[in-house]
Design a protein around this motif. Sequence first.
Motif, mmCIF file in Angstrom:
data_model
loop_
_atom_site.group_PDB
_atom_site.id
_atom_site.type_symbol
_atom_site.label_atom_id
_atom_site.label_comp_id
_atom_site.label_asym_id
_atom_site.label_seq_id
_atom_site.Cartn_x
_atom_site.Cartn_y
_atom_site.Cartn_z
ATOM 1 N N ALA A 1 0.830 -1.201 0.000
ATOM 2 C CA ALA A 1 0.000 0.000 0.000
ATOM 3 C C ALA A 1 0.867 1.255 0.000
ATOM 4 O O ALA A 1 0.568 2.233 -0.700
ATOM 5 N N PHE A 2 1.951 1.227 0.767
ATOM 6 C CA PHE A 2 2.835 2.388 0.853
ATOM 7 C C PHE A 2 3.503 2.670 -0.490
ATOM 8 O O PHE A 2 3.505 3.810 -0.973
ATOM 9 N N VAL A 3 4.062 1.642 -1.115
ATOM 10 C CA VAL A 3 4.754 1.833 -2.390
ATOM 11 C C VAL A 3 3.758 2.227 -3.477
ATOM 12 O O VAL A 3 4.045 3.089 -4.321
ATOM 13 N N TYR A 4 2.565 1.637 -3.451
ATOM 14 C CA TYR A 4 1.538 2.008 -4.427
ATOM 15 C C TYR A 4 1.118 3.464 -4.254
ATOM 16 O O TYR A 4 0.994 4.208 -5.240
ATOM 17 N N ALA A 5 0.875 3.885 -3.013
ATOM 18 C CA ALA A 5 0.493 5.269 -2.755
ATOM 19 C C ALA A 5 1.608 6.228 -3.162
ATOM 20 O O ALA A 5 1.338 7.308 -3.712
ATOM 21 N N LEU B 1 1.767 8.945 7.518
ATOM 22 C CA LEU B 1 1.000 8.118 8.449
ATOM 23 C C LEU B 1 1.053 6.645 8.045
ATOM 24 O O LEU B 1 1.242 5.765 8.893
ATOM 25 N N LEU B 2 0.912 6.398 6.742
ATOM 26 C CA LEU B 2 0.988 5.031 6.258
ATOM 27 C C LEU B 2 2.384 4.454 6.471
ATOM 28 O O LEU B 2 2.541 3.285 6.851
ATOM 29 N N GLY B 3 3.401 5.291 6.261
ATOM 30 C CA GLY B 3 4.769 4.829 6.476
ATOM 31 C C GLY B 3 5.050 4.517 7.936
ATOM 32 O O GLY B 3 5.713 3.523 8.252
ATOM 33 N N GLY B 4 4.535 5.345 8.833
ATOM 34 C CA GLY B 4 4.730 5.082 10.256
ATOM 35 C C GLY B 4 4.046 3.805 10.700
ATOM 36 O O GLY B 4 4.597 3.031 11.491
ATOM 37 N N LEU B 5 2.842 3.558 10.187
ATOM 38 C CA LEU B 5 2.148 2.305 10.506
ATOM 39 C C LEU B 5 2.901 1.122 9.932
ATOM 40 O O LEU B 5 3.014 0.072 10.584
ATOM 41 N N MET B 6 3.445 1.295 8.725
ATOM 42 C CA MET B 6 4.240 0.239 8.100
ATOM 43 C C MET B 6 5.437 -0.123 8.970
ATOM 44 O O MET B 6 5.767 -1.302 9.137
ATOM 45 N N LEU B 7 6.072 0.868 9.575
ATOM 46 C CA LEU B 7 7.214 0.614 10.452
ATOM 47 C C LEU B 7 6.769 -0.026 11.764
ATOM 48 O O LEU B 7 7.474 -0.879 12.314
ATOM 49 N N ALA B 8 5.625 0.388 12.277
ATOM 50 C CA ALA B 8 5.128 -0.197 13.523
ATOM 51 C C ALA B 8 4.733 -1.656 13.336
ATOM 52 O O ALA B 8 4.780 -2.441 14.281
ATOM 53 N N VAL C 1 13.348 0.194 5.195
ATOM 54 C CA VAL C 1 14.067 0.273 3.924
ATOM 55 C C VAL C 1 13.196 0.887 2.832
ATOM 56 O O VAL C 1 13.711 1.560 1.926
ATOM 57 N N PHE C 2 11.881 0.729 2.904
ATOM 58 C CA PHE C 2 11.009 1.238 1.852
ATOM 59 C C PHE C 2 10.764 2.736 1.961
ATOM 60 O O PHE C 2 10.229 3.343 1.029
ATOM 61 N N VAL C 3 11.161 3.332 3.073
ATOM 62 C CA VAL C 3 11.103 4.792 3.186
ATOM 63 C C VAL C 3 12.120 5.426 2.244
ATOM 64 O O VAL C 3 12.075 6.625 1.981
ATOM 65 N N ALA C 4 13.020 4.605 1.691
ATOM 66 C CA ALA C 4 14.000 5.116 0.724
ATOM 67 C C ALA C 4 13.320 5.720 -0.502
ATOM 68 O O ALA C 4 13.885 6.627 -1.128
ATOM 69 N N PHE C 5 12.136 5.265 -0.851
ATOM 70 C CA PHE C 5 11.456 5.804 -2.035
ATOM 71 C C PHE C 5 11.122 7.286 -1.873
ATOM 72 O O PHE C 5 11.563 8.108 -2.686
ATOM 73 N N PRO C 6 10.355 7.697 -0.854
ATOM 74 C CA PRO C 6 10.112 9.130 -0.697
ATOM 75 C C PRO C 6 11.365 9.905 -0.310
ATOM 76 O O PRO C 6 11.496 11.084 -0.657
ATOM 77 N N ALA C 7 12.299 9.261 0.403
ATOM 78 C CA ALA C 7 13.546 9.947 0.756
ATOM 79 C C ALA C 7 14.335 10.288 -0.500
ATOM 80 O O ALA C 7 14.879 11.399 -0.632
ATOM 81 N N TRP C 8 14.397 9.360 -1.433
ATOM 82 C CA TRP C 8 15.070 9.616 -2.713
ATOM 83 C C TRP C 8 14.367 10.735 -3.467
ATOM 84 O O TRP C 8 15.014 11.603 -4.058
ATOM 85 N N GLU C 9 13.046 10.740 -3.451
ATOM 86 C CA GLU C 9 12.276 11.777 -4.141
ATOM 87 C C GLU C 9 12.550 13.155 -3.543
ATOM 88 O O GLU C 9 12.757 14.138 -4.275
ATOM 89 N N GLY D 1 7.830 13.257 7.847
ATOM 90 C CA GLY D 1 8.503 12.722 9.025
ATOM 91 C C GLY D 1 7.665 12.858 10.282
ATOM 92 O O GLY D 1 7.609 11.929 11.102
ATOM 93 N N ALA D 2 6.989 14.013 10.443
ATOM 94 C CA ALA D 2 6.176 14.226 11.633
ATOM 95 C C ALA D 2 4.999 13.259 11.682
ATOM 96 O O ALA D 2 4.688 12.679 12.727
ATOM 97 N N CYS D 3 4.341 13.059 10.547
ATOM 98 C CA CYS D 3 3.197 12.143 10.515
ATOM 99 C C CYS D 3 3.647 10.696 10.693
ATOM 100 O O CYS D 3 2.951 9.899 11.334
ATOM 101 N N ALA D 4 4.801 10.350 10.131
ATOM 102 C CA ALA D 4 5.331 9.000 10.335
ATOM 103 C C ALA D 4 5.633 8.769 11.811
ATOM 104 O O ALA D 4 5.376 7.683 12.348
ATOM 105 N N PHE D 5 6.168 9.778 12.472
ATOM 106 C CA PHE D 5 6.468 9.660 13.901
ATOM 107 C C PHE D 5 5.185 9.459 14.705
ATOM 108 O O PHE D 5 5.141 8.633 15.626
ATOM 109 N N VAL D 6 4.130 10.194 14.359
ATOM 110 C CA VAL D 6 2.859 10.064 15.067
ATOM 111 C C VAL D 6 2.319 8.635 14.924
ATOM 112 O O VAL D 6 1.842 8.032 15.897
ATOM 113 N N ALA D 7 2.373 8.095 13.706
ATOM 114 C CA ALA D 7 1.852 6.751 13.484
ATOM 115 C C ALA D 7 2.715 5.686 14.160
ATOM 116 O O ALA D 7 2.220 4.634 14.543
#
Length: 209
Positions: A128-132, A150-157, A164-172, A197-203
């Motif tokens: 879902a994260f990579v598709y979004a 938010l989706l990325g933070g849930l993915m990490l939780a 490792v998949f956060v590399a996609f938006p980080a590269w962007e 980053g803030a929303c990922a931290f919240v999730a």
Amino acid sequence: YGLIGIGGEAIMTPTPTGYAQTAWSVGPAIAWMPFYAVGHAGASYLAARGVQVATDGSSYPYRQAVAVAGLFYGLLGFWFCYRLAARHYAGGLAILSTAALALGSFMLWYLVKEPTMSHATSMCAVAAFVYAWDLTRGRRAAWQWAALGLLGGLMLAIRWQNLVFVAFPAWELASALASGPGARDRRAAVLHGALFGACAFVAFLPQLV
């Protein structure tokens, strides 16, 4: 832990406050919560009608609810994989590649044999994260950066290795900072990165708590 057949391991020693401890992430439990609630409702309904079923969270309705959740998230994850492939290739090839992913990996095992592990739910979150990310790439509004975070933070939780998949938006974001034509574009990239980053931290915060 004796209620669900786990015992003897040193890691199962209760905490100083008397609670059971766990070595696993909290994300799957969050994702399973709606199904678990249905399992509790089913167990309570049966118990109220005289059926010998425990309502302590460990009986058959609860276990089956979590198993159904694993199956549901696994199938949903395959759907996201298909949608991602279909954005770039013909529909038939996208179906074939998704089928190859299902049959050529251990995912079917985690859908039907061990759905109570985190793998199926983790695959769904990653897909879902990579598709979004791919769906909104290059034209992502601020609220979409927040939703992706938010989706990325849930993915990490759900599974910490998914970092490792956060590399996609980080590269962007790094590309936007490096090639932005003006200060305004670079400032927007910084703000979007901070929002993500803030929303990922919240999730991810339930895991930290």
